[in-house]
Design a protein around this motif. Sequence first.
Motif, PDB file in Angstrom:
ATOM      1  N   GLU A   1      22.391  56.627  43.287  1.00 28.30           N
ATOM      2  CA  GLU A   1      22.829  55.734  42.215  1.00 28.30           C
ATOM      3  C   GLU A   1      24.185  56.183  41.686  1.00 28.30           C
ATOM      4  OE1 GLU A   1      21.110  53.644  38.180  1.00 28.30           O
ATOM      5  OE2 GLU A   1      20.190  55.499  38.850  1.00 28.30           O
TER       6      GLU A   1
ATOM      7  N   GLN B   1      21.752  47.878  38.781  1.00 23.24           N
ATOM      8  CA  GLN B   1      22.044  49.253  39.165  1.00 23.24           C
ATOM      9  C   GLN B   1      22.819  49.240  40.473  1.00 23.24           C
ATOM     10  OE1 GLN B   1      18.115  50.872  39.078  1.00 23.24           O
ATOM     11  NE2 GLN B   1      17.518  49.971  41.022  1.00 23.24           N
TER      12      GLN B   1
ATOM     13  N   THR C   1      27.083  49.542  35.012  1.00 25.07           N
ATOM     14  CA  THR C   1      25.810  50.025  35.553  1.00 25.07           C
ATOM     15  C   THR C   1      25.567  51.488  35.228  1.00 25.07           C
ATOM     16  OG1 THR C   1      26.738  50.664  37.669  1.00 25.07           O
ATOM     17  CG2 THR C   1      25.956  48.403  37.463  1.00 25.07           C
ATOM     18  N   PRO C   2      24.303  51.885  35.149  1.00 30.06           N
ATOM     19  CA  PRO C   2      23.149  50.995  35.077  1.00 30.06           C
ATOM     20  C   PRO C   2      23.089  50.343  33.702  1.00 30.06           C
ATOM     21  CG  PRO C   2      22.410  53.251  34.805  1.00 30.06           C
ATOM     22  CD  PRO C   2      23.897  53.301  35.059  1.00 30.06           C
TER      23      PRO C   2
ATOM     24  N   ALA D   1      26.757  55.598  38.489  1.00 26.90           N
ATOM     25  CA  ALA D   1      26.856  55.067  37.122  1.00 26.90           C
ATOM     26  C   ALA D   1      28.308  54.706  36.824  1.00 26.90           C
ATOM     27  CB  ALA D   1      26.358  56.104  36.128  1.00 26.90           C
TER      28      ALA D   1
END
Length: 147
Positions: free
Chosen positions: A40, A33, A59-60, A42
């Motif tokens: 986070e 991740q 990712t993730p 993506a």
Amino acid sequence: MYLRPTAAASVLLALLAGCASLTESTEQSVLVQTVLDHREIAGVGCVLYNDTGKWFVTTPGRVTLRKSAGPLRIDCQKAGKGWAYEKVESKVDANLWGNLALTAGVGYFVDKNTGAGYDYPSTLTVVMHPAQEKEEGPAPAPGVTLF
């Protein structure tokens, strides 16, 4: 000295119990991740590689890689968002130490070469660096060197 077949089999199994290359896989699944500014991100493309191979993941995501005694290098990038380059050391698992004691060191070298006695963290959180914004402006004149 004569050992009964069951006693001999028991001794053999006890010796092999510590051998990670016989009891563990040389592959490991890891979750990758990516994080930028404590959030986070993506859709980041990452390349993971060590001395046994190279793997790609977005990712993730999960990827199955081959374990090694050496470090795992992670190179990630997403256009306009950022980049990351990290190195993760492998850790010796408990079977490798048992193998050292039970096989008088022979199994240790086998496990070190196959990577079976080592593990990487099961979750790899990669911290991204922000992309550098390009300064907009006129192109340099022909023959001018920029540093």
